[in-house]
Scaffold this motif. Structure first.
Motif, PDB file in Angstrom:
ATOM      1  N   MET A 231      26.980  27.243 -42.342  1.00 53.20           N
ATOM      2  CA  MET A 231      28.353  26.779 -42.209  1.00 53.20           C
ATOM      3  C   MET A 231      28.371  25.275 -42.000  1.00 53.20           C
ATOM      4  SD  MET A 231      31.293  27.914 -39.433  1.00 53.20           S
ATOM      5  CE  MET A 231      30.603  26.967 -38.073  1.00 53.20           C
ATOM      6  N   LYS A 232      29.216  24.582 -42.748  1.00 50.65           N
ATOM      7  CA  LYS A 232      29.373  23.140 -42.594  1.00 50.65           C
ATOM      8  C   LYS A 232      30.523  22.864 -41.628  1.00 50.65           C
ATOM      9  CE  LYS A 232      27.682  22.107 -47.265  1.00 50.65           C
ATOM     10  NZ  LYS A 232      28.012  21.500 -48.588  1.00 50.65           N
ATOM     11  N   ILE A 233      30.300  21.908 -40.739  1.00 52.00           N
ATOM     12  CA  ILE A 233      31.293  21.570 -39.724  1.00 52.00           C
ATOM     13  C   ILE A 233      31.783  20.140 -39.952  1.00 52.00           C
ATOM     14  CG2 ILE A 233      31.733  21.303 -37.254  1.00 52.00           C
ATOM     15  CD1 ILE A 233      29.541  23.346 -36.728  1.00 52.00           C
ATOM     16  N   TYR A 234      33.102  19.970 -39.883  1.00 49.49           N
ATOM     17  CA  TYR A 234      33.728  18.660 -40.070  1.00 49.49           C
ATOM     18  C   TYR A 234      34.595  18.384 -38.841  1.00 49.49           C
ATOM     19  CZ  TYR A 234      32.653  20.407 -44.757  1.00 49.49           C
ATOM     20  OH  TYR A 234      32.036  20.981 -45.850  1.00 49.49           O
ATOM     21  N   HIS A 235      34.522  17.158 -38.347  1.00 46.60           N
ATOM     22  CA  HIS A 235      35.267  16.814 -37.139  1.00 46.60           C
ATOM     23  C   HIS A 235      36.535  16.023 -37.441  1.00 46.60           C
ATOM     24  CE1 HIS A 235      32.288  18.388 -34.300  1.00 46.60           C
ATOM     25  NE2 HIS A 235      31.398  18.006 -35.182  1.00 46.60           N
ATOM     26  N   ASN A 236      36.884  15.970 -38.705  1.00 45.04           N
ATOM     27  CA  ASN A 236      38.119  15.320 -39.119  1.00 45.04           C
ATOM     28  C   ASN A 236      38.402  15.717 -40.561  1.00 45.04           C
ATOM     29  OD1 ASN A 236      40.210  13.282 -39.758  1.00 45.04           O
ATOM     30  ND2 ASN A 236      39.564  12.403 -37.806  1.00 45.04           N
ATOM     31  N   LEU A 237      39.656  15.799 -40.926  1.00 44.27           N
ATOM     32  CA  LEU A 237      40.004  16.124 -42.314  1.00 44.27           C
ATOM     33  C   LEU A 237      39.451  15.100 -43.294  1.00 44.27           C
ATOM     34  CD1 LEU A 237      43.673  17.368 -41.869  1.00 44.27           C
ATOM     35  CD2 LEU A 237      41.864  18.633 -43.051  1.00 44.27           C
ATOM     36  N   SER A 238      39.289  13.860 -42.831  1.00 45.08           N
ATOM     37  CA  SER A 238      38.790  12.814 -43.724  1.00 45.08           C
ATOM     38  C   SER A 238      37.337  13.049 -44.134  1.00 45.08           C
ATOM     39  CB  SER A 238      38.916  11.440 -43.044  1.00 45.08           C
ATOM     40  OG  SER A 238      38.133  11.386 -41.860  1.00 45.08           O
ATOM     41  N   GLU A 239      36.597  13.859 -43.374  1.00 43.79           N
ATOM     42  CA  GLU A 239      35.207  14.166 -43.713  1.00 43.79           C
ATOM     43  C   GLU A 239      35.102  15.256 -44.776  1.00 43.79           C
ATOM     44  OE1 GLU A 239      33.178  15.312 -40.174  1.00 43.79           O
ATOM     45  OE2 GLU A 239      33.681  13.493 -39.066  1.00 43.79           O
ATOM     46  N   PHE A 240      36.198  15.964 -45.013  1.00 45.37           N
ATOM     47  CA  PHE A 240      36.173  17.137 -45.880  1.00 45.37           C
ATOM     48  C   PHE A 240      36.520  16.753 -47.319  1.00 45.37           C
ATOM     49  CE2 PHE A 240      38.015  21.024 -47.727  1.00 45.37           C
ATOM     50  CZ  PHE A 240      37.050  21.950 -47.384  1.00 45.37           C
ATOM     51  N   SER A 241      35.750  17.271 -48.277  1.00 46.07           N
ATOM     52  CA  SER A 241      36.028  17.041 -49.695  1.00 46.07           C
ATOM     53  C   SER A 241      36.816  18.217 -50.250  1.00 46.07           C
ATOM     54  CB  SER A 241      34.724  16.878 -50.477  1.00 46.07           C
ATOM     55  OG  SER A 241      34.008  15.742 -50.023  1.00 46.07           O
ATOM     56  N   LYS A 242      37.921  17.926 -50.898  1.00 45.30           N
ATOM     57  CA  LYS A 242      38.818  18.953 -51.430  1.00 45.30           C
ATOM     58  C   LYS A 242      38.063  19.936 -52.328  1.00 45.30           C
ATOM     59  CE  LYS A 242      43.132  19.353 -54.104  1.00 45.30           C
ATOM     60  NZ  LYS A 242      44.210  18.576 -54.780  1.00 45.30           N
TER      61      LYS A 242
ATOM     62  N   ASP B  81      32.145  29.593 -44.394  1.00 44.33           N
ATOM     63  CA  ASP B  81      31.506  28.503 -45.136  1.00 44.33           C
ATOM     64  C   ASP B  81      31.797  27.121 -44.535  1.00 44.33           C
ATOM     65  OD1 ASP B  81      30.351  30.166 -47.170  1.00 44.33           O
ATOM     66  OD2 ASP B  81      32.334  30.307 -48.109  1.00 44.33           O
ATOM     67  N   HIS B  82      33.066  26.876 -44.175  1.00 45.29           N
ATOM     68  CA  HIS B  82      33.481  25.550 -43.712  1.00 45.29           C
ATOM     69  C   HIS B  82      34.351  25.675 -42.467  1.00 45.29           C
ATOM     70  CE1 HIS B  82      32.258  23.772 -47.620  1.00 45.29           C
ATOM     71  NE2 HIS B  82      32.802  24.855 -48.149  1.00 45.29           N
ATOM     72  N   LEU B  83      34.058  24.845 -41.458  1.00 51.07           N
ATOM     73  CA  LEU B  83      34.889  24.769 -40.261  1.00 51.07           C
ATOM     74  C   LEU B  83      35.367  23.337 -40.102  1.00 51.07           C
ATOM     75  CD1 LEU B  83      36.045  25.890 -37.589  1.00 51.07           C
ATOM     76  CD2 LEU B  83      33.845  25.314 -36.511  1.00 51.07           C
ATOM     77  N   ILE B  84      36.686  23.139 -40.171  1.00 55.46           N
ATOM     78  CA  ILE B  84      37.277  21.816 -39.982  1.00 55.46           C
ATOM     79  C   ILE B  84      37.886  21.771 -38.585  1.00 55.46           C
ATOM     80  CG2 ILE B  84      38.896  20.104 -40.858  1.00 55.46           C
ATOM     81  CD1 ILE B  84      38.877  21.616 -43.534  1.00 55.46           C
ATOM     82  N   ILE B  85      37.349  20.919 -37.729  1.00 57.35           N
ATOM     83  CA  ILE B  85      37.863  20.766 -36.358  1.00 57.35           C
ATOM     84  C   ILE B  85      38.744  19.520 -36.354  1.00 57.35           C
ATOM     85  CG2 ILE B  85      37.275  20.502 -33.924  1.00 57.35           C
ATOM     86  CD1 ILE B  85      34.489  21.685 -34.640  1.00 57.35           C
ATOM     87  N   THR B  86      40.040  19.732 -36.428  1.00 55.07           N
ATOM     88  CA  THR B  86      40.978  18.623 -36.542  1.00 55.07           C
ATOM     89  C   THR B  86      41.392  18.120 -35.164  1.00 55.07           C
ATOM     90  OG1 THR B  86      41.846  19.559 -38.592  1.00 55.07           O
ATOM     91  CG2 THR B  86      43.200  17.908 -37.487  1.00 55.07           C
ATOM     92  N   PRO B  87      41.239  16.816 -34.882  1.00 53.20           N
ATOM     93  CA  PRO B  87      41.748  16.283 -33.608  1.00 53.20           C
ATOM     94  C   PRO B  87      43.260  16.486 -33.536  1.00 53.20           C
ATOM     95  CG  PRO B  87      40.273  14.710 -34.670  1.00 53.20           C
ATOM     96  CD  PRO B  87      40.555  15.777 -35.681  1.00 53.20           C
ATOM     97  N   PHE B  88      43.703  17.185 -32.508  1.00 55.84           N
ATOM     98  CA  PHE B  88      45.134  17.450 -32.375  1.00 55.84           C
ATOM     99  C   PHE B  88      45.763  16.331 -31.560  1.00 55.84           C
ATOM    100  CE2 PHE B  88      49.065  19.386 -31.041  1.00 55.84           C
ATOM    101  CZ  PHE B  88      49.449  20.116 -32.164  1.00 55.84           C
ATOM    102  N   THR B  89      46.666  15.598 -32.179  1.00 56.29           N
ATOM    103  CA  THR B  89      47.324  14.459 -31.539  1.00 56.29           C
ATOM    104  C   THR B  89      48.834  14.643 -31.608  1.00 56.29           C
ATOM    105  OG1 THR B  89      47.448  13.216 -33.615  1.00 56.29           O
ATOM    106  CG2 THR B  89      45.441  12.940 -32.276  1.00 56.29           C
ATOM    107  N   ARG B  90      49.548  13.780 -30.902  1.00 53.10           N
ATOM    108  CA  ARG B  90      51.016  13.795 -30.956  1.00 53.10           C
ATOM    109  C   ARG B  90      51.497  13.543 -32.382  1.00 53.10           C
ATOM    110  NH1 ARG B  90      54.604  15.865 -27.225  1.00 53.10           N
ATOM    111  NH2 ARG B  90      53.803  15.549 -25.120  1.00 53.10           N
ATOM    112  N   ASP B  91      50.883  12.582 -33.065  1.00 52.94           N
ATOM    113  CA  ASP B  91      51.299  12.269 -34.439  1.00 52.94           C
ATOM    114  C   ASP B  91      51.093  13.469 -35.350  1.00 52.94           C
ATOM    115  OD1 ASP B  91      52.054   9.717 -33.743  1.00 52.94           O
ATOM    116  OD2 ASP B  91      50.188   8.775 -34.432  1.00 52.94           O
TER     117      ASP B  91
END
Length: 330
Positions: free
Chosen positions: A1-12, A87-97
C-alpha cells in the motif's frame, strides 16, 4: 500500500475506486466498506483508494473540545488498512480552509481532478463540504456530470446495535474491551515505548513495564486491570550471528501473556495516570523498546488497598484470573 500525506503527492489515476472517511477504529462497519472497495477495484481492473483525514475533523472544527480521543493513531490505522489490501491511502491534512470548501468544489477539485474517481463506495450517512452540506444525493448528481458512479453501503449491525466509533469509544472508556473488540473485529491495542518507573512492582514480585504513549490523542481505556497479550520485537544476539548474517537479521515478533494496569496507583498515593504491564514468564530488560498491548478482557476496577501486602495478595488473584482466562481461549 502506498501512503500519501497530502493530495499534492498523489498522481491522478485512470480508474480510481474510492471511499472516504476518518475510519477511526477501522471497525466492523468500516471493514465492510473497505472489503467491498478492494473487491470492486479487482473486478474493474482499477486501484483502490482511501481518502482519510488527519487531524480528525472534529479536532479542527471544535478545537475547544479536548475530550475527543481516537481509537487508532494514524500509524495504527495505516497498518490495519494495509492488511485489508488497500492500494493507496491518502492522508489529507484537515484544515479550516479544507472544511470550508463548497461541496461541488470538493467533488471537482479532490475527487475528480486530483484522484480520478470512477466509482465511490460510501456509507449511507456520509457528509462533506462546508457545514457538512454535501450528502449522498449530491455525489450521485455529480457522478452523472463527471462520469463516476456511487455505491451506498447501509448501516451494519452487531448484537442488534449499530456499530459506530462513538459506541466503541464509550465501551473502551467503561473498560468493556470485550464489547469493543466485538465491534472492531479485532482486539483494541496500545502501542508505546517502555520507560523507567519507580520499580515498586519488582519489590512485591510483580515487575511491570511502564508504557509511554506519544500520541496524546490516543484513547486509553478506563482504569483497571486487564488480561492482555504483549507483542515485543526481539532478535538473536549479535554475538551469536556470523558477520554476513548481522546485516540481514530482522527482529522476531514474540507474543507473551500478561496483565495490564491503568490508573493512578492509589495504594501508593500516585499522582499521575500510569499504563503498566506485568508480562508473564519474561525477565528481559526492554527499556526504550516499543511494544504493543492487545486488550482482551477487563478483570477488575482500580482499588486503593491498605498497603503493599494487600495489593500483592490481590495481584496474585488477578494473575490467577488472567491465566484462567487464557486457558478458556487456548
Amino acid at each position: 500500500m502506498k501512503i500519501y500525506h497530502n493530495l499534492s503527492e498523489f498522481s491522478k489515476l485512470d480508474n480510481a475506486i474510492v471511499t472516504i472517511g476518518t475510519f477511526d477504529g477501522v471497525h466492523f462497519g468500516h471493514q465492510k466498506i473497505i472489503n467491498q472497495l478492494v473487491q470492486k477495484a479487482k473486478a474493474d481492473n482499477g486501484e483502490s483508494v482511501i481518502l482519510t483525514f488527519f487531524p480528525h475533523p472534529r479536532m479542527i472544527i471544535d478545537p475547544e473540545n479536548q475530550d475527543l480521543k481516537m481509537i487508532n493513531t494514524i500509524n495504527e490505522k495505516a497498518d490495519i488498512l494495509k492488511n485489508l489490501g488497500v492500494d493507496h491511502l491518502i492522508i489529507t491534512p484537515f484544515t479550516r480552509d479544507f472544511s470550508n470548501q463548497l461541496p461541488e468544489d470538493y467533488i471537482k477539485n479532490t475527487l475528480v481532478d486530483n484522484i480520478g474517481t470512477k466509482h465511490i463506495i460510501i456509507g449511507y450517512d456520509h457528509r462533506f463540504g462546508k457545514d457538512r452540506q454535501g450528502n449522498l444525493n449530491d455525489l450521485k448528481a455529480a457522478g452523472l456530470h463527471y462520469g463516476f458512479t456511487v455505491e451506498e453501503i447501509m448501516e451494519q449491525d452487531i448484537h442488534d446495535v449499530a456499530v459506530s466509533s462513538t459506541k466503541i469509544r464509550q465501551a473502551l472508556l467503561a473498560g468493556d474491551v470485550s464489547l469493543a473488540s466485538d465491534y472492531l473485529g479485532y482486539p483494541f491495542s496500545i502501542f508505546g515505548r517502555v520507560i523507567k518507573g519507580d520499580k515498586i512492582g519488582r519489590t512485591i514480585g510483580f515487575p511491570t513495564a511502564n508504557i509511554f504513549v506519544e500520541e496524546t490523542y490516543k484513547l486509553i481505556p478506563g482504569d483497571g486491570i486487564y488480561a492482555v497479550t504483549v507483542e515485543i520485537n526481539s532478535a538473536p544476539s549479535v554475538e551469536s550471528l556470523a558477520t554476513d548474517q548481522r546485516q540481514t537479521s530482522n527482529p522476531i515478533l514474540q507474543t507473551y501473556q500478561g496483565m495490564a494496569y491503568i490508573g493512578q496507583r492509589p495504594t501508593i498515593n500516585g499522582m499521575t495516570r500510569n499504563i503498566e504491564v506485568n508480562i508473564f514468564d519474561f525477565n528481559q530488560e526492554i527499556y526504550g523498546q516499543d511494544i504493543k498491548m492487545n486488550f482482551l478482557k477487563f478483570l477488575r476496577h482500580d482499588v486503593k488497598f491498605t498497603g503493599l501486602e494487600a495489593l500483592t495478595i490481590q495481584l496474585q488473584k488477578d494473575k490467577e484470573a488472567t491465566l484462567a482466562f487464557f486457558e478458556t481461549i487456548a
